[in-house]
Design a protein around this motif. Structure first.
Motif, mmCIF file in Angstrom:
data_model
loop_
_atom_site.group_PDB
_atom_site.id
_atom_site.type_symbol
_atom_site.label_atom_id
_atom_site.label_comp_id
_atom_site.label_asym_id
_atom_site.label_seq_id
_atom_site.Cartn_x
_atom_site.Cartn_y
_atom_site.Cartn_z
ATOM 1 N N GLU A 43 0.851 -1.194 0.000
ATOM 2 C CA GLU A 43 0.000 0.000 0.000
ATOM 3 C C GLU A 43 0.888 1.247 0.000
ATOM 4 O OE1 GLU A 43 -3.743 2.014 2.427
ATOM 5 O OE2 GLU A 43 -2.908 0.122 3.141
ATOM 6 N N ASP A 44 0.538 2.226 -0.861
ATOM 7 C CA ASP A 44 1.319 3.474 -0.964
ATOM 8 C C ASP A 44 0.362 4.628 -1.254
ATOM 9 O OD1 ASP A 44 3.071 5.512 -1.419
ATOM 10 O OD2 ASP A 44 4.092 4.616 -3.129
ATOM 11 N N PRO A 45 -0.141 5.312 -0.201
ATOM 12 C CA PRO A 45 -1.133 6.386 -0.388
ATOM 13 C C PRO A 45 -0.613 7.554 -1.236
ATOM 14 C CG PRO A 45 -0.947 5.765 1.940
ATOM 15 C CD PRO A 45 0.187 5.124 1.229
ATOM 16 N N SER A 46 0.716 7.700 -1.372
ATOM 17 C CA SER A 46 1.268 8.864 -2.074
ATOM 18 C C SER A 46 0.922 8.889 -3.561
ATOM 19 C CB SER A 46 2.783 8.907 -1.917
ATOM 20 O OG SER A 46 3.380 7.813 -2.604
ATOM 21 N N ILE A 47 0.550 7.722 -4.138
ATOM 22 C CA ILE A 47 0.268 7.716 -5.593
ATOM 23 C C ILE A 47 -1.148 8.190 -5.905
ATOM 24 C CG2 ILE A 47 1.992 5.926 -6.037
ATOM 25 C CD1 ILE A 47 -0.260 3.912 -6.354
ATOM 26 N N GLY A 48 -1.974 8.436 -4.863
ATOM 27 C CA GLY A 48 -3.276 9.074 -5.053
ATOM 28 C C GLY A 48 -4.403 8.146 -5.438
ATOM 29 N N GLY A 49 -4.157 7.144 -6.234
ATOM 30 C CA GLY A 49 -5.180 6.207 -6.701
ATOM 31 C C GLY A 49 -4.574 5.328 -7.775
ATOM 32 N N GLY A 50 -5.242 4.220 -8.120
ATOM 33 C CA GLY A 50 -4.679 3.305 -9.110
ATOM 34 C C GLY A 50 -3.494 2.558 -8.545
ATOM 35 N N PHE A 51 -2.554 2.137 -9.416
ATOM 36 C CA PHE A 51 -1.375 1.431 -8.917
ATOM 37 C C PHE A 51 -0.185 1.561 -9.870
ATOM 38 C CE2 PHE A 51 -2.833 -1.838 -11.763
ATOM 39 C CZ PHE A 51 -4.212 -1.906 -11.561
ATOM 40 N N VAL A 52 1.002 1.285 -9.298
ATOM 41 C CA VAL A 52 2.269 1.358 -10.041
ATOM 42 C C VAL A 52 2.967 0.015 -9.901
ATOM 43 C CG1 VAL A 52 4.511 2.492 -10.209
ATOM 44 C CG2 VAL A 52 2.503 3.831 -9.555
ATOM 45 N N VAL A 53 3.433 -0.534 -11.026
ATOM 46 C CA VAL A 53 4.117 -1.832 -11.014
ATOM 47 C C VAL A 53 5.583 -1.618 -11.386
ATOM 48 C CG1 VAL A 53 4.221 -4.130 -12.022
ATOM 49 C CG2 VAL A 53 2.007 -3.030 -11.679
ATOM 50 N N SER A 54 6.494 -2.141 -10.558
ATOM 51 C CA SER A 54 7.935 -2.061 -10.838
ATOM 52 C C SER A 54 8.483 -3.474 -10.959
ATOM 53 C CB SER A 54 8.671 -1.347 -9.703
ATOM 54 O OG SER A 54 8.098 -0.092 -9.478
#
Length: 597
Positions: A43-54
């Motif tokens: 979980e990472d609230p800083s991205i605002g919404g949606g998701f990021v995949v690394s």
């Protein structure tokens, strides 16, 4: 059995469903050509919404923050392109862009900063960057990939490094470093990245050009055949510069190198030449003074100043001449003639050496021909005259190099001498002796020569260089002699007059017809009887006489560009007429003074 590939998925508040995870796995399998992928979810609230995949050093951004950033970039581009349009049209275009916006989900290669300082950042994790690619950092600062190694890339920064720390993320943009270009840049002062610094508001660009472009090939060029007149008698007669030529101005500091370049820019008034002055590592006060000079003479109306002062970081000083050349190429490819001054390339080489050392390259590396030589050759080779099929545009380059103690055999001077098509060597001894411009006739040369002169200038210049050489030899041998024959005295008198004629005040370039008239008069010995101290005043009076009383001769010289025997005779007749009038005035003055006594 090989280890499974690990990926990291960050979400804002709602965890992705199994179905979404399977879709993401399918994208990663295709990208990395493997069937065994594990996804760790955080979980990472800083991205605002949606998701990021690394995964590995690549990143897929489906987040709200990523969407907002992409949309903001698109809207910025749109507003720049349509800066002068009606407000209503802009609003409708912006709203349609928002409605039709699609998130680009291409994978982006991401790395982390391992070291930063002095305008340099070392980045780990980016494996496929190309030389000259723009790298973007978290705080919006941009840099350029300059040093590509097995374990990291070295990046030069085009902004302040205060927002960059060890561990800061850096992302590939897949774009080559470039600057905005366009007609609106004429008359403006910009920094090394093309941003205005003259306080006159934004500049509406017409396009974007890479700062480093390959030089035109041999087939794309034509021979230099048109003059680029400097308005300086000693240069236009003996070392003519042509449109598309590269002529080096070289000499010790404070010998008038920049003055020659500025006078050449002033002399382009009304000749349909766009001038670009690139200041590298100069004091801000010096650049301001040059801009004032250009404004005062009206030259700023067709000039652009690209300034990277001594207070700028080394990366900006390094990129400045390439940015200036990118602007010049924009106009050249439109079929226009451009004059570009690099002031100076000695400071450019110093900035590049500073970068090289900060990038941990070997300190002795600049002695290798592939480094500092290539630095300037790939810059100056871009100056050329394009073939008629490509529009016939040209870039004429006047690079400036500062020598130490007149040593033209030093490493950087010899480099640039071998790249250029000739050099104007300014000598300190001549300068302090009052010979200004202090052009050394023996060491200066133009490898284009008379091909870059009008027929009139070619015929009028005649043997001036030989006469000067003979005079200097004669002056050395006869300096201690008291008993000289009449021929030697005449030769020395002629040489003294020639030397005095070649002295020229700053910001007073001569038109081609004025130079031809002076050369015809002195070549026929019509000035030999004038006392040396009065030669300059005589020259001014003679030119005023021709411009006012015999403007038909001036017009004929300008239009035809040729000097027929008949026209030469008319010029000499007018000179004799002027001399008679001057002698008459002188006699009257003498008689008047005797009468008063």
């Amino acid at each position: 059995m090989s280890e499974s590939l690990k990926a990291k998925l960050r979400y804002a508040s709602t965890a992705p469903s199994n179905e979404q995870i399977e879709k993401i796995k399918a994208v990663l399998k295709k990208k990395f050509n493997t069937d065994d992928i594990e996804i760790d979810v955080y979980e990472d609230p800083s991205i605002g919404g949606g998701f990021v995949v690394s995964c590995k050093n690549f990143e897929y951004d489906w987040s709200d923050a990523g969407r907002a950033k992409q949309l903001r970039a698109e809207l910025n581009n749109l507003s720049k392109k349509n800066g002068d349009r009606e407000t209503g049209k802009i609003i409708s275009m912006l709203s349609s862009k928002v409605e039709n916006f699609e998130l680009a989900i291409e994978d982006r290669e991401v790395g982390t900063v391992t070291w930063v300082g002095d305008g340099i950042a070392n980045i780990d994790g980016i494996e496929h960057a190309f030389y000259g690619e723009i790298i973007e950092f978290e705080d919006g600062t941009r840099g350029m990939a300059q040093d590509i190694r097995d374990d990291h890339i070295g990046c030069i920064l085009f902004g302040n490094d205060t927002g960059i720390r060890q561990g800061t993320r850096a992302v590939r943009t897949y774009k080559e470093a470039g600057i905005p270009v366009g007609e609106a840049f004429i008359g403006r002062v910009v920094d090394a990245l093309g941003a205005p610094i003259d306080g006159l508001g934004d500049i509406k660009e017409s396009g974007y050009r890479a700062v480093e472009e390959p030089a035109p090939g041999i087939i794309e060029r034509q021979s230099v055949n048109e003059p680029m007149e400097t308005g300086i008698l000693s240069i236009d007669t003996m070392f003519p510069i042509g449109r598309g030529q590269r002529e080096l101005i070289i000499g010790d500091r404070q010998t008038g190198k920049t003055s020659i370049a500025i006078d050449t820019i002033i002399n382009q008034k009304g000749k349909d030449v766009i001038c670009i002055y690139v200041a590298i590592g100069q004091k801000a006060s010096t650049v301001a003074k040059i801009i004032q000079t250009l404004k005062k003479s009206g030259a700023m109306n067709y000039s652009i100043v690209v300034s990277s002062t001594a207070s700028d970081m080394a990366p900006l000083q390094y990129i400045a001449p390439y940015s200036g050349t990118a602007l010049a190429e924009y106009f050249m490819h439109q079929g226009k003639d451009v004059l570009i001054v690099y002031d100076d390339l000695s400071k450019h080489a110093v900035a590049y050496r500073a970068l090289s050392l900060l990038l941990e390259r070997s300190p002795g590396r600049e002695a290798y021909p592939g480094d500092v030589f290539y630095l300037h050759s790939r810059l100056l080779e871009r100056s050329s005259k394009l073939s008629s099929e490509l529009g016939g545009g040209s870039i004429t380059a006047l690079p400036i190099i500062e020598t130490l103690g007149g040593d033209v055999s030093a490493y950087i001077p010899t480099n640039v001498i071998s790249i250029t098509d000739g050099q104007i060597f300014l000598e300190s001894d001549l300068f302090f002796a009052g010979m200004r411009p202090a052009v050394n006739v023996g060491l200066s040369v133009s490898r284009v020569g008379s091909a870059a002169q009008t027929k009139a200038m070619k015929k009028a210049a005649g043997s001036i260089r030989v006469d000067l050489a003979q005079y200097r030899e004669m002056a050395v041998f006869t300096q201690f002699s008291s008993d000289l024959d009449e021929t030697t005295k005449n030769q020395l008198r002629h040489g003294d007059v020639l030397m005095e004629l070649l002295k020229q005040p700053l910001e007073h370039p001569l038109a081609m017809h004025e130079q031809v008239i002076i050369l015809v008069a002195v070549g026929a010995g019509r000035l030999d009887m004038i006392p040396v101290k009065k030669v300059r005043a005589y020259k001014e009076k003679l030119l005023t006489f021709f411009n006012t009383e015999h403007s038909d001769i001036c017009e004929e010289l300008q239009k035809s560009g040729d000097l027929s025997e008949q026209l030469k005779k008319r010029i000499l007749d007018c000179v004799d007429e002027f001399n008679d009038a001057e002698n008459k005035l002188l006699k009257e003055e003498i008689e008047k003074s005797h009468g008063n006594n």
